[in-house]
Structures are given as C-alpha cells and as structure tokens.
Design a protein around this motif. Structure first.
Motif, PDB file in Angstrom:
ATOM      1  N   LEU A   1       0.859  -1.180   0.000  1.00  0.00           N
ATOM      2  CA  LEU A   1       0.000   0.000   0.000  1.00  0.00           C
ATOM      3  C   LEU A   1       0.893   1.228   0.000  1.00  0.00           C
ATOM      4  O   LEU A   1       1.573   1.507   0.988  1.00  0.00           O
ATOM      5  CB  LEU A   1      -0.913  -0.012   1.231  1.00  0.00           C
ATOM      6  CG  LEU A   1      -1.762   1.229   1.523  1.00  0.00           C
ATOM      7  CD1 LEU A   1      -2.571   1.652   0.317  1.00  0.00           C
ATOM      8  CD2 LEU A   1      -2.672   0.974   2.718  1.00  0.00           C
TER       9      LEU A   1
ATOM     10  N   ASP B   1      -0.402  -2.594  -4.664  1.00  0.00           N
ATOM     11  CA  ASP B   1      -1.797  -3.023  -4.646  1.00  0.00           C
ATOM     12  C   ASP B   1      -2.765  -1.873  -4.438  1.00  0.00           C
ATOM     13  O   ASP B   1      -3.938  -1.985  -4.793  1.00  0.00           O
ATOM     14  CB  ASP B   1      -1.990  -4.057  -3.525  1.00  0.00           C
ATOM     15  CG  ASP B   1      -1.220  -5.329  -3.795  1.00  0.00           C
ATOM     16  OD1 ASP B   1      -1.803  -6.252  -4.377  1.00  0.00           O
ATOM     17  OD2 ASP B   1      -0.027  -5.404  -3.442  1.00  0.00           O
ATOM     18  N   ASP B   2      -2.290  -0.788  -3.857  1.00  0.00           N
ATOM     19  CA  ASP B   2      -3.175   0.340  -3.582  1.00  0.00           C
ATOM     20  C   ASP B   2      -2.323   1.583  -3.398  1.00  0.00           C
ATOM     21  O   ASP B   2      -1.093   1.494  -3.254  1.00  0.00           O
ATOM     22  CB  ASP B   2      -4.013   0.073  -2.328  1.00  0.00           C
ATOM     23  CG  ASP B   2      -5.337   0.825  -2.330  1.00  0.00           C
ATOM     24  OD1 ASP B   2      -5.500   1.755  -3.139  1.00  0.00           O
ATOM     25  OD2 ASP B   2      -6.210   0.485  -1.504  1.00  0.00           O
TER      26      ASP B   2
ATOM     27  N   ARG C   1      -8.244   0.419   4.027  1.00  0.00           N
ATOM     28  CA  ARG C   1      -7.428  -0.126   2.933  1.00  0.00           C
ATOM     29  C   ARG C   1      -6.571  -1.296   3.439  1.00  0.00           C
ATOM     30  O   ARG C   1      -6.351  -2.273   2.714  1.00  0.00           O
ATOM     31  CB  ARG C   1      -6.526   0.966   2.358  1.00  0.00           C
ATOM     32  CG  ARG C   1      -7.266   2.172   1.797  1.00  0.00           C
ATOM     33  CD  ARG C   1      -8.012   1.896   0.514  1.00  0.00           C
ATOM     34  NE  ARG C   1      -8.614   3.105  -0.019  1.00  0.00           N
ATOM     35  CZ  ARG C   1      -8.046   3.871  -0.952  1.00  0.00           C
ATOM     36  NH1 ARG C   1      -6.874   3.547  -1.447  1.00  0.00           N
ATOM     37  NH2 ARG C   1      -8.662   4.947  -1.392  1.00  0.00           N
TER      38      ARG C   1
ATOM     39  N   LYS D   1      -9.169  -3.535  -5.191  1.00  0.00           N
ATOM     40  CA  LYS D   1      -7.866  -3.133  -5.711  1.00  0.00           C
ATOM     41  C   LYS D   1      -8.027  -2.185  -6.891  1.00  0.00           C
ATOM     42  O   LYS D   1      -8.842  -2.423  -7.781  1.00  0.00           O
ATOM     43  CB  LYS D   1      -7.071  -4.361  -6.150  1.00  0.00           C
ATOM     44  CG  LYS D   1      -5.680  -4.044  -6.685  1.00  0.00           C
ATOM     45  CD  LYS D   1      -4.915  -5.310  -6.992  1.00  0.00           C
ATOM     46  CE  LYS D   1      -3.529  -5.007  -7.546  1.00  0.00           C
ATOM     47  NZ  LYS D   1      -2.743  -6.221  -7.815  1.00  0.00           N
TER      48      LYS D   1
ATOM     49  N   ARG E   1     -12.024   0.491  -9.874  1.00  0.00           N
ATOM     50  CA  ARG E   1     -11.937  -0.347  -8.678  1.00  0.00           C
ATOM     51  C   ARG E   1     -13.309  -0.912  -8.356  1.00  0.00           C
ATOM     52  O   ARG E   1     -14.310  -0.184  -8.347  1.00  0.00           O
ATOM     53  CB  ARG E   1     -11.432   0.488  -7.494  1.00  0.00           C
ATOM     54  CG  ARG E   1     -11.465  -0.224  -6.146  1.00  0.00           C
ATOM     55  CD  ARG E   1     -10.767   0.621  -5.090  1.00  0.00           C
ATOM     56  NE  ARG E   1     -11.440   1.892  -4.870  1.00  0.00           N
ATOM     57  CZ  ARG E   1     -12.405   2.081  -3.955  1.00  0.00           C
ATOM     58  NH1 ARG E   1     -12.821   1.077  -3.212  1.00  0.00           N
ATOM     59  NH2 ARG E   1     -12.949   3.272  -3.801  1.00  0.00           N
TER      60      ARG E   1
END
Length: 232
Positions: free
Chosen positions: A78, A98-99, A113, A171, A224
């Motif tokens: 993240l 991933d984010d 998250r 995601k 997303r």
C-alpha cells in the motif's frame, strides 16, 4: 489467530510514530524502516501481512523498491505518498503496488485499505466459483452473472471485464492492466475501447450508470470494484 503485522517504510520519523500509534491501537504489530535498505533487510527475516511504503525514501526510489520486493514476494503493498500525480500512481500500481493513498489521509481510510489488503492476502480455504458484492454475483463455473438474483446477459468481453474486477476486489486496476487482461497486451493503449466496454457493462449492472456503486472510477488511473463498503 495471530496479530496481523504491518511493515511501515517511511523516512519521516513523525509520520512513522503516528502510523505506529494508529496501527497498535488496532492491535496490529508494527515494524518500521526509515530506509529502503532497512526494509529489504526486514523482509529477508520477516513476512508482514502488508507493507506501507512511502515513495520518497532518501536511499532508493520507492518505485525501484516496489520492483525489488515483487521479485520474490507477493505481500500486499500500500503506497502512502505525497506524490499525487496520476502518472505516478498508475506507474506504482503497474509495477506491482496493490493500492495507493495520497498524503494527507485519514486514519479511518488507511485502516479500511489495510483490512482489504489483509483479506486478499489470506483468502478463504474453501474456494468458491461464486463471487458476490452487494446484489451482484458472478459464477465462474456457470459463466453467469446475477443481479438481485436475476440472471443478466453479458457479452464474452463484458464477462471477462467483470471477472477481472471480481478477482481483484477493492484493488485499483490501471486502465493498462485491465486492457491487457481483457483484450491482450497488443491493445495496451486502447483506452477508448475500454471506456466503451465499461459503459456497456455499467448499463447492465449499475442501478444508475451515471453514479456507479459497484465499479468506481479512479480518475486518471483506472477503476476499482468496491469491497465491503457498498452503499446501495
């Protein structure tokens, strides 16, 4: 059940202290690294559940660090960064993050998250061919999609697009990632085709296509699928 472990890679001591407070208050174990080199040393010995990564490290660019981590690890990454340009976000996601959260961010959003990332890193053991978000369900074995328990017809490309999102709930997927998965790598730059396909899919699955609740647009980056935060 063991406590989830979060590795914070951030050179700003005050931010690290804040993140440690937030994480430990939620009963997470918090590991810290102020340098990219230190982060790699920790990862050689520990297996955290999630990595919170600042891109602006003094010894190595965060983009390079993402690549190094992805060489031998699929731990969710993240990104937490002050870099707010869409190109930077898309590049980090394409490299394997991933984010992405842009500073400043709220503790509430950060924790949400993290929970999403942990769910994806520890999938249920009894794998099911059916995926469901809200009243929308996709069954890969039957190759069917249901909305409010009623079957809806999707074209093969629409089904593949929706399946891509259901395999990556919560995601952020860049337009390039989606296009390569749905159309193939040779069409990686054809964003117009993706927008047309997305519009068609939304007309079939969204109560109000102009205000989607299932597949959200991440402006300048991609899309997303919501995960555990649906408000119908």
């Amino acid at each position: 059940m063991k406590q989830p472990c979060i590795l914070v890679v951030e050179d700003d001591r005050q931010i690290r202290t804040f993140l440690q407070f937030v994480l430990e208050k939620e009963n997470y174990i918090c590991l810290q690294a102020g340098l990219g080199k230190s982060a790699l040393e920790i990862l050689s010995k520990e297996s955290p559940d999630v990595i919170l990564l600042d891109l602006g490290l003094p010894d190595v660019d965060g983009m390079i660090l993402i690549q190094k981590i992805r060489e031998d690890s699929d731990i969710p990454i993240l990104v937490i960064s002050a870099r707010d340009q869409d190109e930077e976000k898309a590049a980090a996601l394409d490299l394997g993050a991933d984010d992405y959260l842009t500073k400043p961010f709220s503790a509430t959003e950060l924790l949400a998250r993290i929970r999403t990332a942990i769910r994806h890193s520890h999938p249920r053991q009894n794998h099911s061919p059916a995926f469901k978000v809200g009243n929308l369900e996709l069954n890969t074995d039957l190759h069917k999609v249901f909305l409010n328990e009623n079957e809806i017809h999707l074209t093969p490309l629409e089904f593949k697009l929706l399946e891509t999102f259901f395999l990556n709930p919560g995601k952020v997927l860049t337009a390039q990632m989606i296009i390569q998965n749905v159309y193939g790598i040779q069409y990686a730059q054809d964003t117009r085709a993706l927008r047309t396909l997305m519009a068609g899919l939304r007309r079939k699955i969204e109560p109000d296509p102009g205000h989607p609740i299932y597949i959200l647009t991440e402006i300048g980056i991609g899309y997303r699928l919501v995960d555990g935060e649906l408000n119908e």
